[in-house]
Motif scaffolding. Structure first.
Motif, PDB file in Angstrom:
ATOM      1  N   TRP A  52      39.508  47.766  39.667  1.00 27.50           N
ATOM      2  CA  TRP A  52      39.964  46.967  40.803  1.00 27.50           C
ATOM      3  C   TRP A  52      40.777  47.796  41.797  1.00 27.50           C
ATOM      4  O   TRP A  52      40.836  47.464  42.984  1.00 27.50           O
ATOM      5  CB  TRP A  52      40.822  45.791  40.331  1.00 27.50           C
ATOM      6  N   SER A  53      41.409  48.837  41.302  1.00 25.40           N
ATOM      7  CA  SER A  53      42.296  49.612  42.170  1.00 25.40           C
ATOM      8  C   SER A  53      42.269  51.070  41.748  1.00 25.40           C
ATOM      9  O   SER A  53      43.166  51.531  41.044  1.00 25.40           O
ATOM     10  CB  SER A  53      43.726  49.059  42.113  1.00 25.40           C
ATOM     11  N   GLY A  54      41.228  51.778  42.175  1.00 24.82           N
ATOM     12  CA  GLY A  54      41.106  53.188  41.847  1.00 24.82           C
ATOM     13  C   GLY A  54      41.079  53.406  40.348  1.00 24.82           C
ATOM     14  O   GLY A  54      40.296  52.794  39.629  1.00 24.82           O
ATOM     15  N   THR A  55      41.952  54.273  39.871  1.00 28.72           N
ATOM     16  CA  THR A  55      41.978  54.608  38.443  1.00 28.72           C
ATOM     17  C   THR A  55      42.971  53.745  37.667  1.00 28.72           C
ATOM     18  O   THR A  55      43.163  53.950  36.484  1.00 28.72           O
ATOM     19  CB  THR A  55      42.337  56.081  38.249  1.00 28.72           C
ATOM     20  N   ALA A  97      32.198  41.202  34.557  1.00 30.07           N
ATOM     21  CA  ALA A  97      31.965  42.231  35.570  1.00 30.07           C
ATOM     22  C   ALA A  97      31.983  41.632  36.961  1.00 30.07           C
ATOM     23  O   ALA A  97      31.640  40.459  37.160  1.00 30.07           O
ATOM     24  CB  ALA A  97      30.621  42.922  35.323  1.00 30.07           C
ATOM     25  N   ALA A  98      32.375  42.460  37.905  1.00 32.00           N
ATOM     26  CA  ALA A  98      32.354  42.072  39.317  1.00 32.00           C
ATOM     27  C   ALA A  98      32.044  43.318  40.136  1.00 32.00           C
ATOM     28  O   ALA A  98      32.423  44.427  39.735  1.00 32.00           O
ATOM     29  CB  ALA A  98      33.690  41.486  39.735  1.00 32.00           C
ATOM     30  N   PRO A  99      31.384  43.159  41.258  1.00 32.97           N
ATOM     31  CA  PRO A  99      31.145  44.331  42.123  1.00 32.97           C
ATOM     32  C   PRO A  99      32.477  44.950  42.536  1.00 32.97           C
ATOM     33  O   PRO A  99      33.446  44.243  42.778  1.00 32.97           O
ATOM     34  CB  PRO A  99      30.410  43.730  43.326  1.00 32.97           C
ATOM     35  N   ARG A 100      32.496  46.265  42.589  1.00 33.12           N
ATOM     36  CA  ARG A 100      33.733  46.935  43.009  1.00 33.12           C
ATOM     37  C   ARG A 100      34.114  46.482  44.409  1.00 33.12           C
ATOM     38  O   ARG A 100      33.279  46.454  45.309  1.00 33.12           O
ATOM     39  CB  ARG A 100      33.547  48.451  42.974  1.00 33.12           C
ATOM     40  N   PRO A 101      35.388  46.152  44.599  1.00 32.32           N
ATOM     41  CA  PRO A 101      35.831  45.702  45.930  1.00 32.32           C
ATOM     42  C   PRO A 101      35.924  46.871  46.893  1.00 32.32           C
ATOM     43  O   PRO A 101      36.074  48.028  46.502  1.00 32.32           O
ATOM     44  CB  PRO A 101      37.205  45.107  45.635  1.00 32.32           C
ATOM     45  N   LYS A 102      35.844  46.549  48.167  1.00 33.43           N
ATOM     46  CA  LYS A 102      35.961  47.582  49.196  1.00 33.43           C
ATOM     47  C   LYS A 102      37.390  48.112  49.249  1.00 33.43           C
ATOM     48  O   LYS A 102      37.629  49.287  49.511  1.00 33.43           O
ATOM     49  CB  LYS A 102      35.554  47.007  50.547  1.00 33.43           C
ATOM     50  N   TYR A 103      38.343  47.237  48.995  1.00 30.04           N
ATOM     51  CA  TYR A 103      39.750  47.615  49.018  1.00 30.04           C
ATOM     52  C   TYR A 103      40.372  47.349  47.659  1.00 30.04           C
ATOM     53  O   TYR A 103      39.861  46.551  46.882  1.00 30.04           O
ATOM     54  CB  TYR A 103      40.488  46.835  50.104  1.00 30.04           C
ATOM     55  N   THR A 106      44.880  43.482  43.588  1.00 28.89           N
ATOM     56  CA  THR A 106      46.099  43.394  42.792  1.00 28.89           C
ATOM     57  C   THR A 106      45.829  42.886  41.385  1.00 28.89           C
ATOM     58  O   THR A 106      44.724  42.411  41.077  1.00 28.89           O
ATOM     59  CB  THR A 106      47.090  42.448  43.476  1.00 28.89           C
ATOM     60  N   TYR A 107      46.856  42.942  40.542  1.00 29.37           N
ATOM     61  CA  TYR A 107      46.768  42.404  39.189  1.00 29.37           C
ATOM     62  C   TYR A 107      46.388  40.932  39.248  1.00 29.37           C
ATOM     63  O   TYR A 107      45.601  40.451  38.422  1.00 29.37           O
ATOM     64  CB  TYR A 107      48.103  42.588  38.492  1.00 29.37           C
ATOM     65  N   TYR A 108      46.939  40.213  40.213  1.00 26.06           N
ATOM     66  CA  TYR A 108      46.661  38.776  40.323  1.00 26.06           C
ATOM     67  C   TYR A 108      45.165  38.538  40.461  1.00 26.06           C
ATOM     68  O   TYR A 108      44.591  37.666  39.797  1.00 26.06           O
ATOM     69  CB  TYR A 108      47.415  38.192  41.513  1.00 26.06           C
ATOM     70  N   ILE A 109      44.512  39.307  41.320  1.00 28.23           N
ATOM     71  CA  ILE A 109      43.080  39.161  41.512  1.00 28.23           C
ATOM     72  C   ILE A 109      42.323  39.574  40.255  1.00 28.23           C
ATOM     73  O   ILE A 109      41.396  38.896  39.811  1.00 28.23           O
ATOM     74  CB  ILE A 109      42.602  39.995  42.707  1.00 28.23           C
ATOM     75  N   ALA A 110      42.726  40.689  39.666  1.00 24.91           N
ATOM     76  CA  ALA A 110      42.035  41.217  38.487  1.00 24.91           C
ATOM     77  C   ALA A 110      42.131  40.278  37.296  1.00 24.91           C
ATOM     78  O   ALA A 110      41.239  40.262  36.443  1.00 24.91           O
ATOM     79  CB  ALA A 110      42.622  42.575  38.115  1.00 24.91           C
ATOM     80  N   SER A 111      43.177  39.490  37.225  1.00 31.54           N
ATOM     81  CA  SER A 111      43.416  38.657  36.052  1.00 31.54           C
ATOM     82  C   SER A 111      42.815  37.258  36.161  1.00 31.54           C
ATOM     83  O   SER A 111      42.916  36.475  35.223  1.00 31.54           O
ATOM     84  CB  SER A 111      44.924  38.547  35.799  1.00 31.54           C
TER      85      SER A 111
END
Length: 129
Positions: A52-55, A97-103, A106-111
């Motif tokens: 969700w956010s790089g590494t 699974a979800a397509p990698r976001p363009k940007y 946050t944890y909120y979105i990932a969870s």
């Protein structure tokens, strides 16, 4: 992408278990991958996700330091290594699974389960005391 989770079972408290999530059609590197779990009578709970956010890997506080997510892109498989298991880890575990976001997200979105488009069928993990 279609997902197939496996590797669940019965283990004593303090033991370890490794779950696998095989992805068909696409390599996991193209997707955000996550694990959730659901205990009887409870809502689906976030466990871990990466991509969700790089590494950065997001872990739920309840599993931080005990669980590890990893990927083998050559095998189109994502793993969840679970160590120091506790009875409260007992649940059906789902990969998602979800397509990698363009940007970065946050944890909120990932969870949030609603952030994921594809789900595996679930595998039961039971930890005895």
């Amino acid at each position: 992408v279609q997902l197939q989770a496996s590797g669940g079972g019965l283990v004593q408290a303090g033991g370890s278990l490794s779950l696998s999530c095989a992805a068909s059609g696409r390599t996991p590197s193209m997707y955000v991958m996550g694990w959730f779990r659901q205990a009887p009578g409870k809502e689906r709970e976030f466990v871990v996700a990466d991509g969700w956010s790089g590494t950065i890997t997001y872990y739920a506080d309840s599993v931080k330091g005990r669980f590890t997510i990893s990927r083998d892109n050559a095998k189109n498989t994502v793993y969840l290594q679970m160590n120091s298991l506790k009875p409260e880890d007992t649940a059906v575990y789902y990969c998602a699974a979800a397509p990698r976001p363009k940007y970065s997200a946050t944890y909120y979105i990932a969870s949030r389960p609603t952030s994921y488009a594809s789900w595996g069928q679930g595998t039961q993990v039971t930890v005895s005391s």
